[in-house]
Design an enzyme around this catalytic site. Structure first.
Site, PDB file in Angstrom:
ATOM      1  CB  SER A 122      -0.881   0.033   1.253  1.00 33.50           C
ATOM      2  OG  SER A 122      -1.733  -1.089   1.328  1.00 33.50           O
ATOM      3  CB  ALA A 171      -8.719   1.248   1.613  1.00 30.20           C
ATOM      4  CG  HIS A 184      -8.797  -4.870  -4.947  1.00 29.69           C
ATOM      5  ND1 HIS A 184      -7.990  -3.917  -5.528  1.00 29.69           N
ATOM      6  CD2 HIS A 184      -8.056  -5.447  -3.971  1.00 29.69           C
ATOM      7  CE1 HIS A 184      -6.805  -3.938  -4.946  1.00 29.69           C
ATOM      8  NE2 HIS A 184      -6.816  -4.838  -3.997  1.00 29.69           N
TER       9      HIS A 184
END
Length: 287
Positions: free
Chosen positions: A56, A125, A165
């Site tokens: 990430s 996220a 996703h």
């Protein structure tokens, strides 16, 4: 010696890395692949477990001392951000034709007092969620395996769930409604694309310029003949329907996959800069 590579089993990663993994990139070494969700690779990268690794962008402040950020191969774009999902009234006519951004009559209008399931505490996220909800944070956060989030929200175990996703395409099947599209929020606030997943090269183990060249060639081959990677992509797509696989690749494999460019690097700097200013991540010297 073989190069150790860790990517997710998601279609965008397997599509991008198919040629490299299967020895079709001239001059690249053999590759040994580990498939894992990004919250797992974020942690493994801190131990220096892989030569090339998908992580990430939110995890970069803990990794850049030991890794180079590569300018290609990752996930960054527009219209591809995480969603915050709640249970909504699917009979509400106000929801028809607008799959993202509305809350049905039975849905929540904010997350005050809520329990929210998230896919990892160092995911991009979750970092975006923390920035978005800073003035109205939920009461409780639970880190939950990604595949359990939507069923858990639908069953009432969580008041809301943060998803990424392919969930962008499948959440209505669970009777859920999008409270917010964090990609839209980010783009509207900054004008920049949303940085999701990065590819890192471990310092001292692989030359970052060579690695970027291998990955770009792998991307070029994937775009030139998508059918070559089809069997490999579907084999790792975790029972995803072919149509969802195609939409997933079309959304997450884009111009920034081949080259982050000025806009991509500006997006990364903006994300980490805002997070540092908010005290959410340690400062970095830049990507």
């Amino acid at each position: 010696m073989a190069l150790s590579l860790a990517i997710s089993p998601c279609p965008n990663d397997t599509f991008v890395f198919d040629a490299l993994v299967h020895g079709r990139v001239p001059g690249a070494p053999p590759v040994e692949v580990t498939y894992a969700d990004v919250d797992v690779t974020n942690t493994a990268a801190e131990r220096g477990a892989f030569d090339l690794v998908k992580v990430s962008y939110a995890a970069l402040p803990w990794l850049l001392d030991d890794y180079h950020l590569l300018p290609c191969g990752g996930a960054l774009g527009r219209g591809c951000g995480p969603l915050v999902l709640t249970r909504g009234d699917q009979d509400d006519p106000g929801d028809q034709g607008d799959p993202v951004g509305r809350v049905g009559r039975a849905g929540r209008s904010d997350l005050t007092g809520a329990t929210v399931a998230v896919p990892g505490d160092r995911t991009t996220a979750y970092l975006l969620f923390r920035l978005w909800s800073a003035d109205r944070p939920p009461a409780r956060i639970e880190v939950v395996p990604f595949h359990e989030i939507m069923p858990g929200v639908a069953a009432g175990r969580y008041d809301a769930g943060l998803v990424i996703h392919e969930a962008r395409f499948t959440y209505p099947r669970h009777g859920l409604t999008a409270l917010v599209d964090l990609g839209e929020w980010w783009e509207g606030d900054t004008g920049l694309p949303i940085p999701l997943g990065a590819i890192l090269a471990r310092k001292g183990a692989v030359d970052p310029v060579e690695a970027a060249g291998w990955i770009r060639e792998s991307v070029r081959q994937a775009w030139a003949d998508p059918e070559v990677s089809r069997e490999y992509v579907l084999a790792h797509a975790q029972e995803m329907e072919p149509d969802v696989v195609d939409r997933h690749i079309a959304l997450y494999v884009n111009e920034f996959t081949a080259d982050l460019g000025d806009a991509g690097f500006a997006a990364v700097e903006a994300l980490l800069g805002r997070a540092t200013d908010a005290g959410l991540v340690p400062p970095t010297s830049g990507p």
